[in-house]
Write a protein that holds these residues in place. Sequence first.
Motif, PDB file in Angstrom:
ATOM      1  N   LEU A 123       0.820  -1.206   0.000  1.00 17.83           N
ATOM      2  CA  LEU A 123       0.000   0.000   0.000  1.00 17.83           C
ATOM      3  C   LEU A 123       0.856   1.259   0.000  1.00 17.83           C
ATOM      4  N   VAL A 124       0.450   2.222  -0.823  1.00 21.91           N
ATOM      5  CA  VAL A 124       0.993   3.577  -0.754  1.00 21.91           C
ATOM      6  C   VAL A 124      -0.041   4.486  -0.095  1.00 21.91           C
ATOM      7  N   ALA A 125      -1.248   4.501  -0.665  1.00 22.85           N
ATOM      8  CA  ALA A 125      -2.325   5.328  -0.135  1.00 22.85           C
ATOM      9  C   ALA A 125      -3.641   4.839  -0.718  1.00 22.85           C
TER      10      ALA A 125
ATOM     11  N   SER B 124      -5.550   6.992   3.818  1.00 24.33           N
ATOM     12  CA  SER B 124      -4.644   6.219   4.652  1.00 24.33           C
ATOM     13  C   SER B 124      -3.340   6.070   3.882  1.00 24.33           C
ATOM     14  N   TYR B 125      -2.229   6.376   4.538  1.00 27.20           N
ATOM     15  CA  TYR B 125      -0.933   6.389   3.874  1.00 27.20           C
ATOM     16  C   TYR B 125       0.038   5.413   4.521  1.00 27.20           C
ATOM     17  N   ALA B 126       0.922   4.871   3.698  1.00 25.55           N
ATOM     18  CA  ALA B 126       2.074   4.160   4.246  1.00 25.55           C
ATOM     19  C   ALA B 126       2.927   5.170   4.997  1.00 25.55           C
ATOM     20  N   ALA B 127       3.679   4.686   5.973  1.00 28.70           N
ATOM     21  CA  ALA B 127       4.463   5.589   6.820  1.00 28.70           C
ATOM     22  C   ALA B 127       5.417   6.457   5.996  1.00 28.70           C
ATOM     23  N   TYR B 128       6.032   5.872   4.978  1.00 31.02           N
ATOM     24  CA  TYR B 128       7.014   6.635   4.188  1.00 31.02           C
ATOM     25  C   TYR B 128       6.344   7.673   3.293  1.00 31.02           C
TER      26      TYR B 128
END
Length: 113
Positions: free
Chosen positions: A47-49, A56-60
């Motif tokens: 997942l990216v977003a 919802s976003y990936a931490a990076y």
Amino acid sequence: QVQLVESGGGSVHPGESLRLSCTASGNIISTNLMGWYRQGPGEERTLVADRPDVPSYAAYAAGRFTLSRDRAKKAVYLQMNDLKPDDTGVYYCRLITNGRVYWGQGTQVNVSS
């Protein structure tokens, strides 16, 4: 039949930006579950977003990437700023609708100096 068409990938230098687009066509009930995944070299697709209503976003990705949507066009966009070499990979659009999962063909993003 649902189709997803992505665009916007390319080759950039670290610190530059890209904007990915994904447009859906076909029998679509909702684009609420529409977003982006990426697959780096030798990595799994992650997942990216997604969920453009409440992203919802990936931490990076948090703080650098922004997911947005145009409901009328059945499109989602991923604005990617301050790109890093680790962001290199194939970016895939994903849509869940009508109880099924659909994927785009992917768009390549290369970040290198």
